[in-house]
Design an enzyme around this catalytic site. Structure first.
Site, PDB file in Angstrom:
ATOM      1  N   ARG A  21     -11.723 -10.156 -29.743  1.00  0.00           N
ATOM      2  CA  ARG A  21     -10.333 -10.572 -29.965  1.00  0.00           C
ATOM      3  C   ARG A  21      -9.753 -11.286 -28.752  1.00  0.00           C
ATOM      4  NH1 ARG A  21     -11.781  -6.571 -33.268  1.00  0.00           N
ATOM      5  NH2 ARG A  21     -10.566  -6.024 -35.122  1.00  0.00           N
ATOM      6  N   ARG A  68     -24.907  -9.375 -45.455  1.00  0.00           N
ATOM      7  CA  ARG A  68     -23.666  -8.593 -45.553  1.00  0.00           C
ATOM      8  C   ARG A  68     -22.601  -9.317 -46.373  1.00  0.00           C
ATOM      9  NH1 ARG A  68     -22.326  -6.396 -39.665  1.00  0.00           N
ATOM     10  NH2 ARG A  68     -20.826  -5.181 -40.875  1.00  0.00           N
ATOM     11  N   SER A 112     -10.686  -2.033 -43.761  1.00  0.00           N
ATOM     12  CA  SER A 112     -11.508  -2.873 -42.881  1.00  0.00           C
ATOM     13  C   SER A 112     -10.635  -3.599 -41.874  1.00  0.00           C
ATOM     14  CB  SER A 112     -12.292  -3.902 -43.698  1.00  0.00           C
ATOM     15  OG  SER A 112     -12.834  -4.881 -42.831  1.00  0.00           O
ATOM     16  N   ASP A 169     -18.126   3.511 -36.779  1.00  0.00           N
ATOM     17  CA  ASP A 169     -19.365   3.120 -36.096  1.00  0.00           C
ATOM     18  C   ASP A 169     -20.074   4.308 -35.450  1.00  0.00           C
ATOM     19  OD1 ASP A 169     -18.974   0.486 -36.823  1.00  0.00           O
ATOM     20  OD2 ASP A 169     -17.866   0.004 -34.994  1.00  0.00           O
TER      21      ASP A 169
HETATM   22  C1  S3P Z   1     -14.656  -3.818 -36.304  1.00  0.00           C
HETATM   23  C2  S3P Z   1     -14.354  -3.208 -37.491  1.00  0.00           C
HETATM   24  C3  S3P Z   1     -15.286  -2.314 -38.202  1.00  0.00           C
HETATM   25  C4  S3P Z   1     -16.445  -1.876 -37.312  1.00  0.00           C
HETATM   26  C5  S3P Z   1     -17.009  -3.010 -36.511  1.00  0.00           C
HETATM   27  C6  S3P Z   1     -15.936  -3.593 -35.609  1.00  0.00           C
HETATM   28  C7  S3P Z   1     -13.668  -4.704 -35.676  1.00  0.00           C
HETATM   29  O1  S3P Z   1     -15.813  -3.011 -39.318  1.00  0.00           O
HETATM   30  O2  S3P Z   1     -17.468  -1.297 -38.095  1.00  0.00           O
HETATM   31  O3  S3P Z   1     -18.093  -2.590 -35.706  1.00  0.00           O
HETATM   32  O4  S3P Z   1     -13.816  -5.043 -34.477  1.00  0.00           O
HETATM   33  O5  S3P Z   1     -12.705  -5.074 -36.360  1.00  0.00           O
HETATM   34  P1  S3P Z   1     -15.043  -3.076 -40.745  1.00  0.00           P
HETATM   35  O6  S3P Z   1     -13.838  -3.909 -40.588  1.00  0.00           O
HETATM   36  O7  S3P Z   1     -16.050  -3.672 -41.681  1.00  0.00           O
HETATM   37  O8  S3P Z   1     -14.724  -1.652 -41.081  1.00  0.00           O
END
Ligand code: S3P
Length: 450
Positions: free
Chosen positions: A33, A129, A174, A327
């Site tokens: 980010r 994915r 998510s 995670d």
């Molecule tokens: C993340 C969100 C999660 C996580 C990934 C990092 C992020 O995924 O599993 O390792 O940085 O926004 P999801 O948004 O698919 O839950």
């Protein structure tokens, strides 16, 4: 960058206690980010503590391809000269996000409201994915998306020339989808509203506010609305990336597995949307102290002191905690194998669409190590071996998944017989110094087979 390197097997042997200080790398989510928002702010953003794992390096390369100037000055010290919301240039090559779902989904969002075309791809794991969860709502901003069946990569996004703002309730919890839509909303007029029924990691909201965007929140019957006012002037920031609680989980859980261990992990993010594992470990009876709590770079952090605990109890992890530790289930499943009693992990269907199908990867690997497992489409249950200990003595497939590789190496350090992972290469995506850091604490890890 998509790697085609030869597999690198690695073996973990049971041995003495882990002792010392584990300086884990910068947070992966915050690192992605910081680069992307830096690229969308006009002027120079300075970043310290950036994770220099392959996932984040791929995002840095992508930001250059979209016209930002991204420079490494030294260990974790980077600057980004950004172009402003809507200022991305059209890349003259395919954007390869390697293994990173976060990278590709956030970047698709960041460019989807700018009238340029970009083609995205990744490695074999990423190209399997689901991307429809991001591309479908991005189309509602006016973007066009051309990809493979099932919404999979490689795909091309043509950003909206005349974007319309979006109001969208997330169908899956998510942070990647939420963040992609908020980043797209930066170059849409009016307000973009994303509603989440379950809170997910909030680094994007925090950082957007830090860069000067207006982000409001409203509690609605269907969840929390995050309301972004479009077309802000983003002001460059200095971002100090805290250490990654998801990476800290590996030395922390290993210290809990190996008798006599005591490890200090300094400066770890204690962001409440990321701390589910640590709450669970305390419920299992773990001895973890959160010392010197403070704020760094807009995130709460603390130094974690963890001591091996003789008796860890199996627990049922509440379903509504899943997003805050999504995670960490692989390493929790490995640790649960050493506990007394059963650890139930319900409501974790999302694990099936991570870098690998993590329910299947953990279930098959743990069974190979002598652990009893129950699984359903969206749950995993581990029957702890208690005082008998975990047999180990297996070779486990890491399936292009860094967290599967690290989880089984940690397990092997405490099992009765060594554990080999068939490929430790993917660890470089999030924790390149893993083997060095763990051996520095006294762990017996070696690159090759049993
Ligand atoms: C993340 C969100 C999660 C996580 C990934 C990092 C992020 O995924 O599993 O390792 O940085 O926004 P999801 O948004 O698919 O839950």
């Amino acid at each position: 960058m998509t790697a085609h390197a030869a597999p690198r097997p690695m073996t973990a042997r049971p041995g003495g206690p882990l002792r010392g200080t584990a300086a884990v790398p910068g947070d992966k989510s915050v690192s992605h980010r910081a680069l992307i928002l830096g690229a969308l702010a006009v002027g120079e953003t300075r970043i310290t503590g950036l994770l220099e794992g392959q996932d984040v390096l791929d995002t840095a390369a992508a930001m250059r391809a979209f016209g930002a100037t991204v420079t490494r000055h030294g260990d974790g010290a980077w600057t980004v000269h950004g172009v402003g919301p809507g200022g991305f240039a059209e890349p003259d090559r395919v954007i390869d996000c390697g293994n990173s779902g976060t990278g590709v989904r956030l970047i698709m969002g960041a460019m989807a409201t700018t009238p340029i075309a970009a083609t995205f791809t990744g490695d074999a794991s990423l190209n399997r994915r689901p991307m429809g969860r991001v591309t479908e709502p991005l189309k509602r901003f006016g973007a066009q998306v051309f990809g493979r069946s099932g919404g999979r990569l490689p795909l091309t996004v043509i950003g909206a020339a005349d974007p319309v703002p979006l109001r969208y309730a997330l169908p899956v919890p998510s942070a990647q989808v939420k963040s992609a839509l908020l980043l797209a909303g930066l170059n849409a007029p009016g307000q973009t509203v994303v509603i989440e029924a379950t809170p997910t990691r909030d680094h994007t909201e925090r950082m957007l506010a830090g860069f000067g965007a207006t982000v409001d929140f409203e509690d609605l019957p269907e969840g929390r609305a995050i309301i972004l006012t479009g077309r802000p002037e983003l002001v460059p920031q200095t971002v100090a990336v805290p250490r990654d609680p998801s990476s800290a989980a590996f030395p922390v859980c290993t210290a809990l597995m190996v008798p006599g261990s005591e490890v200090l992990v300094p400066g770890v993010s204690r962001n409440p949307t990321r701390d589910g594992l640590y709450r669970t470990l305390l419920e299992m009876g773990a001895d973890i102290a959160f010392e010197n709590p403070r704020s760094e770079g807009g995130e709460p952090v603390a130094d974690l002191r963890v001591r091996h605990t003789d008796t860890l109890r199996g627990v049922r992890v509440p379903e509504d905690r899943a997003a805050s530790m999504i995670d960490e289930y692989p390493i929790l499943a490995a640790l649960a194998a050493f506990a007394e009693g059963v650890t139930e992990m319900p409501g974790v269907g999302e694990l099936r669409v991570k870098e690998s199908d993590r329910i299947d990867a953990m279930a098959r690997g743990l069974e190979a190590c002598g652990v009893r497992i129950d699984e359903t489409p969206d749950s995993l249950t581990v029957h702890g071996c208690g005082p008998d200990g975990v047999a180990g003595g297996a070779t486990v497939a890491s399936r292009l998944d860094h967290r599967i590789a690290m989880s089984f190496l940690c397990l092997g350090l405490a099992a009765r017989a060594p554990v080999t992972v068939d490929d430790a290469g993917p660890i470089a995506t999030s924790f390149p110094a893993f083997a060095g850091l763990m051996t520095g604490l006294g762990a017996a890890l070696r690159e090759d087979a049993i």
